[in-house]
Design a protein around this motif. Sequence first.
Motif, short mmCIF file in Angstrom:
data_model
loop_
_atom_site.label_atom_id
_atom_site.label_comp_id
_atom_site.label_asym_id
_atom_site.label_seq_id
_atom_site.Cartn_x
_atom_site.Cartn_y
_atom_site.Cartn_z
N VAL A 155 0.83 -1.21 0.00
CA VAL A 155 0.00 0.00 0.00
C VAL A 155 0.87 1.25 0.00
O VAL A 155 0.56 2.25 -0.68
N GLN A 156 1.97 1.21 0.74
CA GLN A 156 2.86 2.37 0.77
C GLN A 156 3.50 2.63 -0.58
O GLN A 156 3.65 3.78 -1.01
N GLY A 162 -2.91 8.68 -4.40
CA GLY A 162 -2.39 9.60 -5.41
C GLY A 162 -1.76 10.87 -4.85
O GLY A 162 -1.49 11.80 -5.61
N GLU A 163 -1.52 10.92 -3.56
CA GLU A 163 -0.92 12.11 -2.98
C GLU A 163 0.56 12.22 -3.34
O GLU A 163 1.21 11.23 -3.68
N VAL A 164 1.07 13.43 -3.29
CA VAL A 164 2.47 13.68 -3.58
C VAL A 164 3.26 13.40 -2.31
O VAL A 164 3.39 14.26 -1.43
N THR A 165 3.76 12.19 -2.19
CA THR A 165 4.51 11.79 -1.00
C THR A 165 6.02 11.95 -1.19
O THR A 165 6.75 12.00 -0.19
N LEU A 197 8.64 7.05 -8.81
CA LEU A 197 8.46 8.50 -8.71
C LEU A 197 7.11 8.93 -9.25
O LEU A 197 6.47 9.84 -8.70
N ALA A 198 6.65 8.28 -10.32
CA ALA A 198 5.36 8.66 -10.90
C ALA A 198 4.20 8.27 -9.99
O ALA A 198 3.19 8.99 -9.92
N LEU A 199 4.32 7.13 -9.28
CA LEU A 199 3.24 6.73 -8.38
C LEU A 199 3.09 7.67 -7.20
O LEU A 199 2.03 7.69 -6.57
N HIS A 200 4.10 8.45 -6.92
CA HIS A 200 4.06 9.32 -5.75
C HIS A 200 4.05 10.79 -6.13
O HIS A 200 4.60 11.63 -5.42
N GLY A 201 3.43 11.10 -7.28
CA GLY A 201 3.10 12.49 -7.59
C GLY A 201 4.04 13.22 -8.51
O GLY A 201 3.82 14.42 -8.76
N ASN A 202 5.09 12.59 -9.05
CA ASN A 202 6.02 13.27 -9.95
C ASN A 202 5.68 12.96 -11.41
O ASN A 202 5.26 11.85 -11.73
N ARG A 203 5.90 13.95 -12.27
CA ARG A 203 5.70 13.76 -13.72
C ARG A 203 7.03 13.30 -14.31
O ARG A 203 8.04 14.01 -14.21
N ILE A 250 -0.57 4.22 -15.09
CA ILE A 250 0.22 5.18 -14.33
C ILE A 250 0.05 6.54 -14.99
O ILE A 250 0.66 6.82 -16.03
N PRO A 251 -0.79 7.41 -14.45
CA PRO A 251 -1.15 8.64 -15.16
C PRO A 251 -0.01 9.64 -15.31
O PRO A 251 -0.05 10.46 -16.22
#
Length: 433
Positions: A155-156, A162-165, A197-203, A250-251
């Motif tokens: 989960v982590q 979708g938050e920027v962690t 990096l993409a899963l945690h809010g980075n493009r 992965i958006p």
Amino acid sequence: MHDDGRYDDPRVTGSTGDPVSRETDYPSWSPDGPSHGRSVRPPDRAAAAGPDGVGPEPPRVTPDGPRPGNSAGGRATPIRRNASASARFESAVPQQPTPDSVPDSTPESVPVTDTPVPPAGSHGATTAEAAYVSRETPTREEDDPPLAMEAMRAVQILNPSGEVTMPRPERTRVMCVANQKGGVGKTTTTVNLAVALALHGNRVLVVDLDPQGNASTGLNVPHHTGVPDVYDCLINSVPLEEVAQGVEGIPNLWCVPATIDLAGAEIELVSVVARESRLSRAIDAYPGHFDYVFIDCPPSLGLLTVNALVAAQEVLIPIQCEYYALEGLNQLINNINLVRQHLNPKLDVSTILLTMYDRRTRLADAVEQDVRNHFGDKVLQAVIPRNVRVSEAPSYGQSVMTYDPGSRGATSYFEAAQEIAERGVKEPVSRNA
């Protein structure tokens, strides 16, 4: 000499003390109990001995305790027993001597402590039992079962909210993943770091510059013949936004695929004007903004790798924990220095990642120590171990982050991506614009 069943027969010892029978073991008998209105206490050895240390022989205590009989002062009444049956019973169930029958001496094998022992059922015993903690009692971290811990890690890593962690850099970081030795994990590192990096809010944008197209396979992006790829950007000056494809599921991740046509780009770039900076111009002309741009290089030092080094500001070098990986590292550093002197002054080796680490071998530890001693803080603390899940994921068109997010490989790449993101915030890099 006649034996009438007593230890202190006056005819044998010459003693006139109280007679004690050898067979005084009936249920109501006690060594300290009353006998004929007076207490019978076994004499102390030191007190019973005379001035010269010679005295009457003390009562002997056998493992089975005193023998049954009559404690009265008269002649003991013998009890007939079956010797064979008694031997069998005594060997099977040995009887322990009573505390009163043991002499006043402490065995050497039993330690003597000054701590008083509270009686059974007292408050002190309850407190001692409550204060005792077993050495095998699990801690709070170890109390959860392994499946629960794996689910928490999954989960982590997946970050379903979708938050920027992971912190986003102020400017675009263009990182070239290069190593002239093949099989050290360049493509695997590129794919998994980009996904993390993409899963945690980075493009994130991945540029597959390897003619094998393994990065495109790992991201499940079509890269068969006829698909617009990075070759068109380098040779035909096609804009990069027309070639980039979004990664399914992965958006925040895009990929520029590579086809087999890229194998001929090495020869065709020889006669092209400004051949070393073709990729750099394509990335600069991209209208969108990315936090990270990862360039997956081929295992060589040709024009494709030179284009990647010119387009990047940072170099990420994956190093396999074996001797051959160290042997070619010196030549790679020399080529990076040449590119920095003549083509890209901003280029810097910012990150070293140890891959395929096998904790069972001393060689892996020796390689790790050598790399850390030479490069210092540039080496990430996260180390990628050998994990079969990392190798299985590309066969399903996925990264290990989505294939098995609870595995050790996914956890290691997640820690490496988080460390890279934190370093980027502490040391901002210039934007390639």
